[in-house]
Motif scaffolding. Structure first.
Motif, mmCIF file in Angstrom:
data_model
loop_
_atom_site.group_PDB
_atom_site.id
_atom_site.type_symbol
_atom_site.label_atom_id
_atom_site.label_comp_id
_atom_site.label_asym_id
_atom_site.label_seq_id
_atom_site.Cartn_x
_atom_site.Cartn_y
_atom_site.Cartn_z
ATOM 1 N N ASP A 153 34.955 37.664 28.501
ATOM 2 C CA ASP A 153 35.257 36.732 29.463
ATOM 3 C C ASP A 153 36.765 36.154 29.560
ATOM 4 O OD1 ASP A 153 32.648 37.230 30.349
ATOM 5 O OD2 ASP A 153 31.986 35.398 29.181
ATOM 6 N N VAL A 154 37.131 35.988 31.052
ATOM 7 C CA VAL A 154 38.552 35.478 31.225
ATOM 8 C C VAL A 154 38.382 34.481 32.394
ATOM 9 C CG1 VAL A 154 40.934 36.113 31.954
ATOM 10 C CG2 VAL A 154 39.720 37.244 30.098
ATOM 11 N N ASP A 177 34.948 42.410 36.469
ATOM 12 C CA ASP A 177 33.897 42.068 37.833
ATOM 13 C C ASP A 177 34.327 40.608 37.837
ATOM 14 O OD1 ASP A 177 32.048 41.198 39.364
ATOM 15 O OD2 ASP A 177 30.249 41.525 37.887
ATOM 16 N N GLU A 178 35.201 40.243 38.961
ATOM 17 C CA GLU A 178 35.951 39.204 39.530
ATOM 18 C C GLU A 178 35.008 38.243 40.324
ATOM 19 O OE1 GLU A 178 40.419 40.689 39.086
ATOM 20 O OE2 GLU A 178 39.373 40.627 41.114
ATOM 21 N N PHE A 190 47.605 32.012 36.131
ATOM 22 C CA PHE A 190 47.427 32.010 34.655
ATOM 23 C C PHE A 190 46.097 32.048 34.201
ATOM 24 C CE2 PHE A 190 51.112 29.455 35.903
ATOM 25 C CZ PHE A 190 51.878 29.608 34.709
ATOM 26 N N MET A 191 45.902 33.055 33.294
ATOM 27 C CA MET A 191 44.457 33.626 32.500
ATOM 28 C C MET A 191 44.641 33.216 31.163
ATOM 29 S SD MET A 191 44.392 37.345 34.541
ATOM 30 C CE MET A 191 44.951 37.535 36.141
ATOM 31 N N GLN A 192 43.230 33.030 30.777
ATOM 32 C CA GLN A 192 43.035 32.574 29.321
ATOM 33 C C GLN A 192 41.541 33.230 28.928
ATOM 34 O OE1 GLN A 192 42.739 28.366 28.460
ATOM 35 N NE2 GLN A 192 44.125 28.771 27.011
ATOM 36 N N LYS A 193 41.516 33.790 27.770
ATOM 37 C CA LYS A 193 40.327 34.453 27.155
ATOM 38 C C LYS A 193 39.335 33.211 27.051
ATOM 39 C CE LYS A 193 40.214 38.143 24.494
ATOM 40 N NZ LYS A 193 39.495 39.059 25.439
ATOM 41 N N GLN A 194 38.120 33.642 27.110
ATOM 42 C CA GLN A 194 36.981 32.357 27.041
ATOM 43 C C GLN A 194 36.421 32.778 25.683
ATOM 44 O OE1 GLN A 194 36.987 29.603 29.528
ATOM 45 N NE2 GLN A 194 38.878 30.745 29.363
ATOM 46 N N ILE A 209 36.263 36.081 35.295
ATOM 47 C CA ILE A 209 36.257 37.605 35.232
ATOM 48 C C ILE A 209 35.447 37.966 33.964
ATOM 49 C CG2 ILE A 209 37.770 39.545 34.918
ATOM 50 C CD1 ILE A 209 40.127 37.636 35.877
ATOM 51 N N ALA A 210 34.467 39.033 34.184
ATOM 52 C CA ALA A 210 33.749 39.561 33.121
ATOM 53 C C ALA A 210 34.247 40.921 33.046
ATOM 54 C CB ALA A 210 32.248 39.423 33.616
ATOM 55 N N GLY A 211 34.802 41.308 31.813
ATOM 56 C CA GLY A 211 35.575 42.411 31.486
ATOM 57 C C GLY A 211 34.865 43.150 30.475
#
Length: 183
Positions: A49-50, A83-84, A179-183, A71-73
């Motif tokens: 997840d991001v 999946d955005e 900006f993106m961050q891993k969850q 975002i589920a990668g």
């Protein structure tokens, strides 16, 4: 003499126009990032997840969209699926998009999504990754065929910045900053 003046004015006008247009273009050179660390691994970053926060600015710099993306990668073999899900605070846009990104034998990537025209071509450059693709972009009651020059830069293994340059006829019409961050 009159013809010479007309030609000189025309040439001068074209020169000024070309200088003005060159100021409207942005060019990122991927090779400049090959040795920069940390290396950006698109599969590792997006596996899971991001959360992303972004804006779109028009040519004048005005923010025309502000959004959050979940975002589920998932990586399966050589295929990364993203999946955005989008939510907008300013403006409107797609509410979802599913990317399928396949790693090639030469370590490049080919991506597709339902609203992307043809393949998106991706290349890694050290801490940077570039995706290049065409899209029919809906704006108000019109759709524009545009080209995306989409750049990602790693800050660390959990944080990344994305900057997209949206071009029409080679001229940057809008810019996207995420900006993106891993969850």
């Amino acid at each position: 003499m009159k013809l010479f003046k007309q030609v000189a004015v025309t040439v001068l006008g074209l020169g000024i126009s070309l200088i003005g247009l060159s100021g409207c273009s942005v060019s990122v050179e991927g090779n400049d990032y090959k040795a920069v660390q940390p290396a950006f691994d698109i599969e590792q970053f997006f596996d899971g997840d991001v959360k992303a926060w972004g804006i779109v600015q028009n040519r004048s710099g005005e923010v025309v969209q502000r959004f959050v993306v979940d975002i589920a990668g998932k990586v399966e073999g050589d295929t990364l699926t993203l999946d955005e899900k989008f939510e907008y605070g300013v403006g409107e846009g797609p509410t979802e998009r599913v990317w399928t990104i396949v790693k090639q034998s030469d370590n490049t990537f080919v991506g597709s999504a339902t609203d992307i025209e043809g393949p998106a071509k991706g290349t890694s450059y050290g801490n940077a990754f570039n995706f290049h693709y065409e899209m029919d972009l809906p704006v108000d009651d019109t759709t524009y065929a545009v080209t995306f020059d989409d750049w990602f830069w790693a800050f660390d293994e959990n944080t990344m910045m994305n900057r997209s340059y949206i071009r029409k006829f080679g001229i940057v019409m809008a810019e996207v900053t995420i900006f993106m961050q891993k969850q």
